[in-house]
Design an enzyme around this catalytic site. Sequence first.
Site, PDB file in Angstrom:
ATOM      1  N   HIS A  96      -3.090  12.859  10.153  1.00 58.59           N
ATOM      2  CA  HIS A  96      -4.321  13.526  10.575  1.00 58.59           C
ATOM      3  C   HIS A  96      -4.190  14.130  11.964  1.00 58.59           C
ATOM      4  O   HIS A  96      -4.816  15.125  12.270  1.00 58.59           O
ATOM      5  CB  HIS A  96      -5.489  12.538  10.554  1.00 58.59           C
ATOM      6  CG  HIS A  96      -5.861  12.101   9.169  1.00 58.59           C
ATOM      7  ND1 HIS A  96      -6.857  11.194   8.917  1.00 58.59           N
ATOM      8  CD2 HIS A  96      -5.371  12.449   7.953  1.00 58.59           C
ATOM      9  CE1 HIS A  96      -6.957  10.999   7.612  1.00 58.59           C
ATOM     10  NE2 HIS A  96      -6.069  11.744   7.024  1.00 58.59           N
ATOM     11  N   ASP A 141      -2.451   8.660   8.315  1.00 55.88           N
ATOM     12  CA  ASP A 141      -3.551   8.917   9.247  1.00 55.88           C
ATOM     13  C   ASP A 141      -2.935   9.443  10.525  1.00 55.88           C
ATOM     14  O   ASP A 141      -1.932  10.143  10.485  1.00 55.88           O
ATOM     15  CB  ASP A 141      -4.370   7.635   9.449  1.00 55.88           C
ATOM     16  CG  ASP A 141      -5.824   7.917   9.833  1.00 55.88           C
ATOM     17  OD1 ASP A 141      -6.047   8.734  10.737  1.00 55.88           O
ATOM     18  OD2 ASP A 141      -6.734   7.319   9.240  1.00 55.88           O
TER      19      ASP A 141
END
Length: 535
Positions: free
Chosen positions: A351, A315
């Site tokens: 991300h 992430d």
Amino acid sequence: MTRPYLIAHSARTAAVCLPLPGARYRLPQPLAYRLTAEQAMSSKAAGHADGAEELLQQEEGKVETAVLLLHGLNPSTRYRLEVDGCEAVFFETAACRGLVDASAFGLTADVALDDPAGAVANAVCLARAIKAVPEGGTLRLPAGIWTASPVALKSDITFHLAEGAVLRAPSSREGWPIMPARDADGRLLGSWEGLPAACYAAGIHAVGARNLTIEGQGIIDGSGSAGDWWSWPKETRDGARRPRGLHLVRCDNICLFGFTIRNAPSWTIHPHGCEGLTAVGLHILAPHDSPNTDGFNPESCRNVLIAGTHFSVGDDCIAIKAGKRGAEGEAEHLAETRGIAVRHCLMERGHGGVVIGSEMSGGVHDVMVEDCDMIGTDRGLRVKTRRGRGGAIGAIFMRRVLLDGVETAISVNAHYHCDADGHADWVQSRVPRTFDAGTPIISDITVDDVEIRDLAHAAGVFLGLPEAPLRNIAISRLRIVSHAEEAEATPPIMADHVRPMRHERILAEHAEVTCDDPTLMSSAPISLFPIREAV
């Protein structure tokens, strides 16, 4: 000549920055160095008991990164560091008031991951060892594979992970302690995505600790892939949310040096309500498809430095947070985050490189990102929030950063579609709404001297609220070197009604953005169309 500087040090570890021109995570070229101990010290200062003098130490090697980690130093010793082309650096290591070996307390090596009884027994042994460490002393975990249930550290100690040491959490939740949302005095303990919530205790955690150092060349493994943690990323099971890899709550004067931490069940390192935290030379790792395994998430913290650290996670690499306003406007648990510096780091995949939000209701201010590499992340610098959050974000700086293979280089999104109502009309509408306590404010973002390679979607997307436009966004010396030819048109930010983009420049809607190169500014729209509704 370049003047290196000491970032931080302990009794046995030191971190030195080599701020050469062009240095980001790595130096422009490897350099030779020589480390010499200039002053002998007694073994008593080192925590030994035989009374012999330590030999003067000399070490030579090559350094390739802008932050040099020096391990295996002697306590209470003056050192001279010489690096080619740089001025000499002098520093003195801290004293160690006692060295305790964890293996002397009955630890059992190679306990199976699915042996909860063995893991609990090892946690009991480690707790005894921690208790035995004197103030200012060191607990050393030797080489070996050690499976242990969650362990709490205390103030005024160093936890040293020797090279070859792997401290891993078990795969089973049997006997796993749960951290309640609040302690007996009502202070926040557990949390989940910015709200008070019970959560499983992290494999390594500390609450209210001061003057704590975690260091070494060993590994902390959260065993996220070994259990079922990653199969229920947004759920509560047995009354608790998933644990972090390393959780620090209301801790002050914390140093994290050199170790690797991997496979966390959720966020990897989560300092919450901490002040004065230095993290240097870490390796923060998780599989790229592991859910919500953010790398380093300082929340409601002040004065945090992250330097020379390598991220490759599932992430956001770094996500700076300040809590989330409750559904009914609850705000008593909120506190601002202020004074975050990120220097000479490498962020791979993930991300986002450095992300602010979306939990930012307490306010995030004074963030500096400089001399970093972001390679293959979805976004580089990313700010995300939405109506209902409130709070303010300001004084954000990014400079001398390489964005290589980053799909959207810079994004600021005030219509982020998080939470159960994130797609509701009142969140996503581009029609002005009433300005109130739930309206987030974003201003004063400066981006300077940034190079973009293999751009896929857009160099910059700035989507503000019509009732609270983004203010004072300044971009200078931004260079788009190349585009990713295989890129497909995709909405570059997570908001509704955003059109797909490919190879676009800087776009702004409800945002005041200036750029020293007017050709980089696009007049194309971000939104497909506004939603019409009564205000």
